[in-house]
Design a protein around this motif. Structure first.
Motif, PDB file in Angstrom:
ATOM      1  N   GLU A   1       0.833  -1.208   0.000  1.00 42.67           N
ATOM      2  CA  GLU A   1       0.000   0.000   0.000  1.00 42.67           C
ATOM      3  C   GLU A   1       0.869   1.261   0.000  1.00 42.67           C
ATOM      4  O   GLU A   1       1.896   1.311   0.673  1.00 42.67           O
ATOM      5  CB  GLU A   1      -0.904   0.013   1.231  1.00 42.67           C
ATOM      6  N   VAL A   2       0.425   2.266  -0.762  1.00 41.43           N
ATOM      7  CA  VAL A   2       1.103   3.574  -0.719  1.00 41.43           C
ATOM      8  C   VAL A   2       0.828   4.193   0.649  1.00 41.43           C
ATOM      9  O   VAL A   2      -0.322   4.310   1.065  1.00 41.43           O
ATOM     10  CB  VAL A   2       0.570   4.514  -1.832  1.00 41.43           C
ATOM     11  N   LYS A   3       1.919   4.572   1.344  1.00 41.18           N
ATOM     12  CA  LYS A   3       1.764   5.144   2.691  1.00 41.18           C
ATOM     13  C   LYS A   3       1.958   6.654   2.714  1.00 41.18           C
ATOM     14  O   LYS A   3       1.414   7.336   3.571  1.00 41.18           O
ATOM     15  CB  LYS A   3       2.795   4.507   3.649  1.00 41.18           C
ATOM     16  N   HIS A   4       2.805   7.125   1.790  1.00 42.67           N
ATOM     17  CA  HIS A   4       3.130   8.556   1.787  1.00 42.67           C
ATOM     18  C   HIS A   4       3.542   8.955   0.379  1.00 42.67           C
ATOM     19  O   HIS A   4       4.143   8.148  -0.330  1.00 42.67           O
ATOM     20  CB  HIS A   4       4.292   8.818   2.770  1.00 42.67           C
ATOM     21  N   ILE A   5       3.234  10.190   0.015  1.00 45.25           N
ATOM     22  CA  ILE A   5       3.646  10.669  -1.321  1.00 45.25           C
ATOM     23  C   ILE A   5       4.343  12.015  -1.180  1.00 45.25           C
ATOM     24  O   ILE A   5       3.914  12.869  -0.390  1.00 45.25           O
ATOM     25  CB  ILE A   5       2.425  10.819  -2.260  1.00 45.25           C
ATOM     26  N   GLN A   6       5.413  12.151  -1.945  1.00 49.40           N
ATOM     27  CA  GLN A   6       6.026  13.466  -2.111  1.00 49.40           C
ATOM     28  C   GLN A   6       5.860  13.838  -3.576  1.00 49.40           C
ATOM     29  O   GLN A   6       6.173  13.017  -4.453  1.00 49.40           O
ATOM     30  CB  GLN A   6       7.509  13.410  -1.804  1.00 49.40           C
ATOM     31  N   ALA A   7       5.379  15.047  -3.845  1.00 47.48           N
ATOM     32  CA  ALA A   7       5.200  15.471  -5.236  1.00 47.48           C
ATOM     33  C   ALA A   7       5.555  16.948  -5.354  1.00 47.48           C
ATOM     34  O   ALA A   7       5.171  17.756  -4.490  1.00 47.48           O
ATOM     35  CB  ALA A   7       3.760  15.240  -5.686  1.00 47.48           C
ATOM     36  N   ASN A   8       6.296  17.274  -6.387  1.00 45.04           N
ATOM     37  CA  ASN A   8       6.782  18.648  -6.553  1.00 45.04           C
ATOM     38  C   ASN A   8       6.757  19.049  -8.024  1.00 45.04           C
ATOM     39  O   ASN A   8       7.138  18.248  -8.878  1.00 45.04           O
ATOM     40  CB  ASN A   8       8.246  18.758  -6.096  1.00 45.04           C
TER      41      ASN A   8
END
Ligand code: NAD
Length: 360
Positions: A175-182
């Protein structure tokens, strides 16, 4: 052969031929472009030439001279050139099925509403509008006219992004737990409409931060419920009206989180990373028109997929939905959901507190 049976045979034959041709050649829907600026000129019009079910059939422009050049270049009659003032006459233009609004953000609502009133399906560039309320009015206008409304979130059709969505949905790395997006870039011309709040609604966040926000939402597969944000500025004169750099965090309904940066100050931020139970995956660069590259834990070169024309894909998908009488995503509601988060981000910058995201 008697004249009447001969004609009947001929008619039957030509009808049969016409029917066979109609079966073979899919109908190309006529698209009208509103606003012939950079995006229309360099991306959308060339993409329309490649599509299998759409063609450029009309333009709406403030410059009759430019309209004439476009009609000659793209092969439609000059009677399909409209001004912003006489645009509503497009109601009588049987060659136009879809109106694509490619204007400064604050103008999206007016032209979506006028296009819907003219009985046309509407495709609208991102960000959908400057406020959630404008988005709601646009959705209502298209619903009242029984016309489709689509938002130009081109990445949702792009193979790297679609594969990333699948990896998240099928929990390939857990499962995706955290996302960083910039996403950001160094903004140039100080006189451009993107730096005027009345036209742009905001700065980097409205323009390119929305891509980072989109990625977080479609990879998480759920909605943010709370945000906290700070805004920083190195040039308060150039960015007197709009944001230069914003860092924001989002809490999703499940308690998972995301962290994003958007900026008009520097180049180099154009990526997302989804941190999962068993490793991570992402794209860098993630949001440009071409050259996207994937990575995952243990491999630099991952998701080696073809580069495609994002605009061709979104135009074909919208046209196909119309031809088949099916719903289309990303819809107006998708655009509204982003504006609700953006609204909470701007409120958090003002209040200095965590702000709740309003519901649709
Ligand atoms: P642009 O400045 O190059 O073009 C804007 C057009 O609007 C011009 O033809 C201009 O003449 C016209 N216009 C009409 N009234 C205007 C007014 N009052 N002020 C300024 N221009 C006016 O902008 P663009 O880059 O083509 O962006 C248009 C829209 O497309 C924006 O909503 C933007 O966010 C969106 N966009 C999307 C992508 C994408 O990748 N999907 C990329 C770029 C832009």
């Amino acid at each position: 052969m008697q004249r009447r049976p001969f004609l009947q045979t001929l008619c039957g034959a030509s009808l049969a031929t016409a029917f066979a041709q109609a079966q073979e050649t899919p109908k190309k829907l006529g698209w009208a472009l509103v606003g012939l600026g950079s995006l229309s000129t360099n991306q959308i019009a060339p993409a329309l030439l490649k599509t299998n079910n759409a063609r450029l059939a009309a333009v709406v422009t403030g410059s009759p001279e430019k309209g004439k050049q476009w009609s000659e270049k793209y092969g439609f009659d000059a009677s399909h050139i409209y001004s912003y003032e006489n645009f509503d006459k497009i109601i009588d233009d049987a060659d136009v099925d879809v109106v694509y609004v490619v204007l400064p953000n604050s103008m999206h609502r007016e032209y979506v509403e006028r296009a819907a009133k003219a009985g046309k399906h509407v495709f609208c560039e991102k960000p959908m509008a400057n406020t959630p309320d404008d988005c709601r009015k646009m959705i209502d206008a298209c619903a009242a006219a029984k016309k489709l409304l689509g938002i130009g979130y081109r990445c949702q059709f792009e193979p790297h992004h679609r594969e990333a969505m699948r990896l998240a949905r099928e929990k390939v790395f857990g499962e995706v737990k955290h996302i960083q997006a910039n996403f950001g870039f160094q903004s140039g011309d100080p006189k451009q409409w993107r730096l005027r709040k009345a036209l742009a609604g905001g700065g980097a966040l409205m323009d390119v931060g929305v891509y980072a926000l989109q990625a977080c939402r479609y990879l998480m597969g759920e909605e943010p419920v709370e945000v906290s944000a700070i805004e920083t500025k190195t040039d308060p004169v150039k960015f007197a009206e709009v944001d230069e750099t914003i860092n924001w965090q989002m809490k999703f309904a499940s308690g998972r989180s995301a962290q994003c940066t958007t900026t008009y100050l520097f180049n180099g931020y154009n990526d997302f990373t989804a941190v999962c139970q068993r490793g991570k995956f992402g794209l860098e660069p993630a949001f440009g028109y071409t050259g996207l590259k994937g990575f995952c834990s243990g491999a630099k070169n991952y998701l080696e997929l073809p580069n495609v024309d994002h605009f061709q894909l979104e135009i074909e998908a919208f046209s196909q939905a119309i031809i088949e009488g099916k719903p289309f995503a990303p819809s107006g509601e998708e655009g509204l959901r982003d504006l609700l988060v953006i609204d909470a981000i701007y409120r958090s910058i003002q209040s200095g507190k965590v702000e709740k995201v309003a519901t649709v």
